[in-house]
Motif scaffolding. Sequence first.
Motif, PDB file in Angstrom:
ATOM      1  N   GLU A 161      20.412  -2.912  -6.632  1.00  0.00           N
ATOM      2  CA  GLU A 161      20.607  -2.856  -5.178  1.00  0.00           C
ATOM      3  C   GLU A 161      21.235  -4.140  -4.632  1.00  0.00           C
ATOM      4  OE1 GLU A 161      16.781  -4.995  -5.857  1.00  0.00           O
ATOM      5  OE2 GLU A 161      17.781  -3.248  -6.755  1.00  0.00           O
ATOM      6  N   LEU A 162      21.261  -5.204  -5.451  1.00  0.00           N
ATOM      7  CA  LEU A 162      21.798  -6.482  -4.990  1.00  0.00           C
ATOM      8  C   LEU A 162      23.223  -6.740  -5.450  1.00  0.00           C
ATOM      9  CD1 LEU A 162      18.707  -8.850  -5.518  1.00  0.00           C
ATOM     10  CD2 LEU A 162      19.508  -7.802  -3.383  1.00  0.00           C
ATOM     11  N   ILE A 163      23.806  -5.820  -6.208  1.00  0.00           N
ATOM     12  CA  ILE A 163      25.125  -6.099  -6.768  1.00  0.00           C
ATOM     13  C   ILE A 163      26.159  -6.321  -5.678  1.00  0.00           C
ATOM     14  CG2 ILE A 163      25.901  -3.690  -7.020  1.00  0.00           C
ATOM     15  CD1 ILE A 163      26.445  -6.500  -9.591  1.00  0.00           C
ATOM     16  N   ASN A 164      26.067  -5.570  -4.596  1.00  0.00           N
ATOM     17  CA  ASN A 164      27.024  -5.728  -3.491  1.00  0.00           C
ATOM     18  C   ASN A 164      26.627  -6.833  -2.522  1.00  0.00           C
ATOM     19  OD1 ASN A 164      28.858  -3.738  -4.303  1.00  0.00           O
ATOM     20  ND2 ASN A 164      27.590  -2.124  -3.427  1.00  0.00           N
ATOM     21  N   VAL A 165      25.442  -7.406  -2.757  1.00  0.00           N
ATOM     22  CA  VAL A 165      25.032  -8.584  -1.983  1.00  0.00           C
ATOM     23  C   VAL A 165      25.561  -9.840  -2.661  1.00  0.00           C
ATOM     24  CG1 VAL A 165      23.063  -9.928  -1.155  1.00  0.00           C
ATOM     25  CG2 VAL A 165      22.973  -7.418  -1.111  1.00  0.00           C
ATOM     26  N   ILE A 166      25.427  -9.888  -3.977  1.00  0.00           N
ATOM     27  CA  ILE A 166      25.902 -11.051  -4.733  1.00  0.00           C
ATOM     28  C   ILE A 166      27.428 -11.072  -4.790  1.00  0.00           C
ATOM     29  CG2 ILE A 166      25.805 -12.250  -6.949  1.00  0.00           C
ATOM     30  CD1 ILE A 166      23.121 -12.104  -5.508  1.00  0.00           C
ATOM     31  N   TYR A 167      28.044  -9.887  -4.969  1.00  0.00           N
ATOM     32  CA  TYR A 167      29.504  -9.773  -5.061  1.00  0.00           C
ATOM     33  C   TYR A 167      30.029  -8.953  -3.897  1.00  0.00           C
ATOM     34  CZ  TYR A 167      28.906 -11.390  -9.874  1.00  0.00           C
ATOM     35  OH  TYR A 167      28.595 -12.127 -10.995  1.00  0.00           O
ATOM     36  N   ASP A 168      30.971  -9.522  -3.154  1.00  0.00           N
ATOM     37  CA  ASP A 168      31.535  -8.764  -2.026  1.00  0.00           C
ATOM     38  C   ASP A 168      32.295  -7.532  -2.514  1.00  0.00           C
ATOM     39  OD1 ASP A 168      33.355 -10.644  -3.139  1.00  0.00           O
ATOM     40  OD2 ASP A 168      34.710 -10.337  -1.453  1.00  0.00           O
ATOM     41  N   ASP A 169      32.932  -7.650  -3.686  1.00  0.00           N
ATOM     42  CA  ASP A 169      33.583  -6.504  -4.315  1.00  0.00           C
ATOM     43  C   ASP A 169      33.468  -6.722  -5.820  1.00  0.00           C
ATOM     44  OD1 ASP A 169      35.157  -4.559  -5.418  1.00  0.00           O
ATOM     45  OD2 ASP A 169      36.932  -4.961  -4.195  1.00  0.00           O
ATOM     46  N   PHE A 170      32.512  -6.031  -6.407  1.00  0.00           N
ATOM     47  CA  PHE A 170      32.177  -6.221  -7.819  1.00  0.00           C
ATOM     48  C   PHE A 170      33.404  -6.149  -8.722  1.00  0.00           C
ATOM     49  CE2 PHE A 170      30.187  -4.036 -11.672  1.00  0.00           C
ATOM     50  CZ  PHE A 170      29.777  -5.231 -12.231  1.00  0.00           C
ATOM     51  N   THR A 171      34.302  -5.240  -8.462  1.00  0.00           N
ATOM     52  CA  THR A 171      35.440  -5.000  -9.349  1.00  0.00           C
ATOM     53  C   THR A 171      36.512  -6.085  -9.271  1.00  0.00           C
ATOM     54  OG1 THR A 171      36.495  -3.600  -7.681  1.00  0.00           O
ATOM     55  CG2 THR A 171      35.080  -2.504  -9.289  1.00  0.00           C
ATOM     56  N   LYS A 172      36.399  -6.998  -8.301  1.00  0.00           N
ATOM     57  CA  LYS A 172      37.394  -8.065  -8.185  1.00  0.00           C
ATOM     58  C   LYS A 172      37.188  -9.172  -9.223  1.00  0.00           C
ATOM     59  CE  LYS A 172      37.958  -9.988  -4.219  1.00  0.00           C
ATOM     60  NZ  LYS A 172      37.634 -10.521  -2.860  1.00  0.00           N
ATOM     61  N   TYR A 173      35.983  -9.292  -9.728  1.00  0.00           N
ATOM     62  CA  TYR A 173      35.610 -10.498 -10.459  1.00  0.00           C
ATOM     63  C   TYR A 173      35.447 -10.244 -11.951  1.00  0.00           C
ATOM     64  CZ  TYR A 173      34.809 -11.927  -5.675  1.00  0.00           C
ATOM     65  OH  TYR A 173      34.974 -12.191  -4.344  1.00  0.00           O
ATOM     66  N   LEU A 174      36.389  -9.540 -12.514  1.00  0.00           N
ATOM     67  CA  LEU A 174      36.328  -9.165 -13.926  1.00  0.00           C
ATOM     68  C   LEU A 174      37.362  -9.903 -14.775  1.00  0.00           C
ATOM     69  CD1 LEU A 174      35.914  -5.342 -13.288  1.00  0.00           C
ATOM     70  CD2 LEU A 174      34.104  -6.993 -13.787  1.00  0.00           C
ATOM     71  N   THR A 175      38.042 -10.864 -14.172  1.00  0.00           N
ATOM     72  CA  THR A 175      39.015 -11.691 -14.881  1.00  0.00           C
ATOM     73  C   THR A 175      38.742 -13.154 -14.554  1.00  0.00           C
ATOM     74  OG1 THR A 175      40.707 -11.853 -13.137  1.00  0.00           O
ATOM     75  CG2 THR A 175      40.704  -9.855 -14.500  1.00  0.00           C
ATOM     76  N   SER A 176      39.570 -14.035 -15.085  1.00  0.00           N
ATOM     77  CA  SER A 176      39.410 -15.464 -14.816  1.00  0.00           C
ATOM     78  C   SER A 176      39.729 -15.822 -13.370  1.00  0.00           C
ATOM     79  CB  SER A 176      40.308 -16.274 -15.759  1.00  0.00           C
ATOM     80  OG  SER A 176      41.654 -15.822 -15.674  1.00  0.00           O
ATOM     81  N   VAL A 177      40.364 -14.935 -12.638  1.00  0.00           N
ATOM     82  CA  VAL A 177      40.632 -15.169 -11.216  1.00  0.00           C
ATOM     83  C   VAL A 177      39.355 -14.947 -10.429  1.00  0.00           C
ATOM     84  CG1 VAL A 177      41.946 -14.413  -9.200  1.00  0.00           C
ATOM     85  CG2 VAL A 177      43.038 -14.478 -11.449  1.00  0.00           C
ATOM     86  N   THR A 178      39.002 -15.904  -9.548  1.00  0.00           N
ATOM     87  CA  THR A 178      37.751 -15.788  -8.783  1.00  0.00           C
ATOM     88  C   THR A 178      37.985 -15.724  -7.274  1.00  0.00           C
ATOM     89  OG1 THR A 178      37.495 -18.194  -8.692  1.00  0.00           O
ATOM     90  CG2 THR A 178      36.465 -17.026 -10.552  1.00  0.00           C
ATOM     91  N   TYR A 179      39.238 -15.888  -6.833  1.00  0.00           N
ATOM     92  CA  TYR A 179      39.586 -15.794  -5.416  1.00  0.00           C
ATOM     93  C   TYR A 179      38.863 -16.839  -4.566  1.00  0.00           C
ATOM     94  CZ  TYR A 179      41.240 -11.305  -7.138  1.00  0.00           C
ATOM     95  OH  TYR A 179      41.863 -10.327  -7.869  1.00  0.00           O
ATOM     96  N   GLN A 180      38.552 -17.967  -5.182  1.00  0.00           N
ATOM     97  CA  GLN A 180      37.886 -19.018  -4.438  1.00  0.00           C
ATOM     98  C   GLN A 180      38.909 -19.966  -3.828  1.00  0.00           C
ATOM     99  OE1 GLN A 180      34.219 -18.849  -4.257  1.00  0.00           O
ATOM    100  NE2 GLN A 180      35.162 -16.905  -4.824  1.00  0.00           N
ATOM    101  N   GLU A 181      38.456 -20.686  -2.824  1.00  0.00           N
ATOM    102  CA  GLU A 181      39.331 -21.604  -2.108  1.00  0.00           C
ATOM    103  C   GLU A 181      39.871 -22.672  -3.063  1.00  0.00           C
ATOM    104  OE1 GLU A 181      39.173 -24.482   1.860  1.00  0.00           O
ATOM    105  OE2 GLU A 181      37.412 -23.318   1.248  1.00  0.00           O
ATOM    106  N   ASN A 182      41.157 -22.960  -2.936  1.00  0.00           N
ATOM    107  CA  ASN A 182      41.858 -23.977  -3.733  1.00  0.00           C
ATOM    108  C   ASN A 182      42.019 -23.599  -5.205  1.00  0.00           C
ATOM    109  OD1 ASN A 182      42.028 -25.723  -1.455  1.00  0.00           O
ATOM    110  ND2 ASN A 182      39.953 -26.470  -1.877  1.00  0.00           N
TER     111      ASN A 182
END
Length: 495
Positions: A161-182
Amino acid sequence: MAYNTIEYLKHGKVNFVFSLTSYDYDNLIKYIRNNPERNIIVKGFLKKLIDKHYRFCFAIIYDMDEYQKETLYILNKYLSFNYLTKEHLLNLLSNTSWGKKYIIDHINEVITKDEDTLNEIFNFIFQNLDNNYDLIKIFYLHENLHLRYLFMTYILEHHPELINVIYDDFTKYLTSVTYQENEQLTFLPTLMDMEDICNLAILAFKNLPDKNIWLSLKEYILANYPENTLAGQLLAYDQIKLSESSYTFKRNPEKINEFNKDADRLFKSSIDAQFTIYHHYSEVVSKTLIEEFGQKIAMFQKPNTDPKWDFTLAGIFDHHLGRKLQSYVEKYLDLSHSKETGYISSGATLSCYRLGDYVIKLIKTKWSYEDVICPNIYLIAKNYEEDYVRDKNGIVVAGLEVQKYLSRPAKNVPSYVFTQFSNELHKLGYYNMDTLINGTCGDNCMLLDTYKDADTRRPENLPTWFKQYPIVLVDRDDIYRLENTHPKHRHNNGY
């Protein structure tokens, strides 16, 4: 006894500690750790033993807040972070004010710990999320994709039930790209390991009521992993717990139904289940795909045998070697003058098939489980291809070998040739534990078409007897170095 030792330690009498049996040593540590006067006892012995018996001291004080300085002194001077067990780490997290920072400072060592230890750390995190966001930030987008997978797996298994709380979009974070600032973006991000991401997808299907996440993961996998284990996992048996000590296994109708919805694509991309699907689920796969697959494995039909129960061939596909098998068939038939194919023979460990001018061996196992199963020397037939899959004990559970097709038996060569063969093998530093000819499973030796085909760069330097009778061992198994008097051999070790 316990009373006297405690009193000795309180008063700084420590010499007896060095002569304790392992049993008394462990019990003394437990007794002190549970003693209400633990702090008084420690004050009595710590200064005298901290350098002379640092492991004893550490085992007692490491999770006492007031002894942070001494604990770190022992860790830095005598031990290391890698000395810490799962119990140590959990007690540091739970019982000290500084343990979490220490673990964060050594996060690169943390990720090398076993999965059970990591899961206990994750469990600590989720016992109090509000106080552990600093740890969540480390794990949820960690650059180590397998560590990230383990964290995602923990959430899906224990707190879906927390997967969408910890990750805004679970499927985005399956590679080395993390979409973090900088973050410095790349055109070729590192992909998560295939088996890891497939495991996540199946867990999402099983544990999340929102099937859109599963569908998104499935599409992502099919687009980015042309060979995957989705079909195999959907069709695998689920383990059902009956009691504390017994289990049963059943097919999951919901997962089978999910496979049926997209059978063609899942069959085409399956790295491990094509053989199973071909024989047991062909009715839900398009006729064209099934016929094409059938043609590819037709040459591996054994006479008078139901192909459904060819466990050697099934094992090749189950252990991810099916596509290599098909590629070797194409490659070596293209290289051959003869286009003849078909079954040659079987033994306890393999099945052998002709492939034009070559033979391909489907390996079920090997008697040897040495790191190097067979040397490359001129007395042994050359492997043009060699692929082995081993279990956790190093036992070969599936494999492929490609050798030159040899038509000349070694039965009728003069007896001295076999003596020369064994002597020369010994000179090269090896011995053979199997028969050369007339064994219970047939002959293990054949003659090369010419000595020039021997596995050596200088065939002109080979012995005269070999040039006349170029005999080679075709079964690349049970060959060991002379100094290896206790080889890793399945019969020797009960396997």
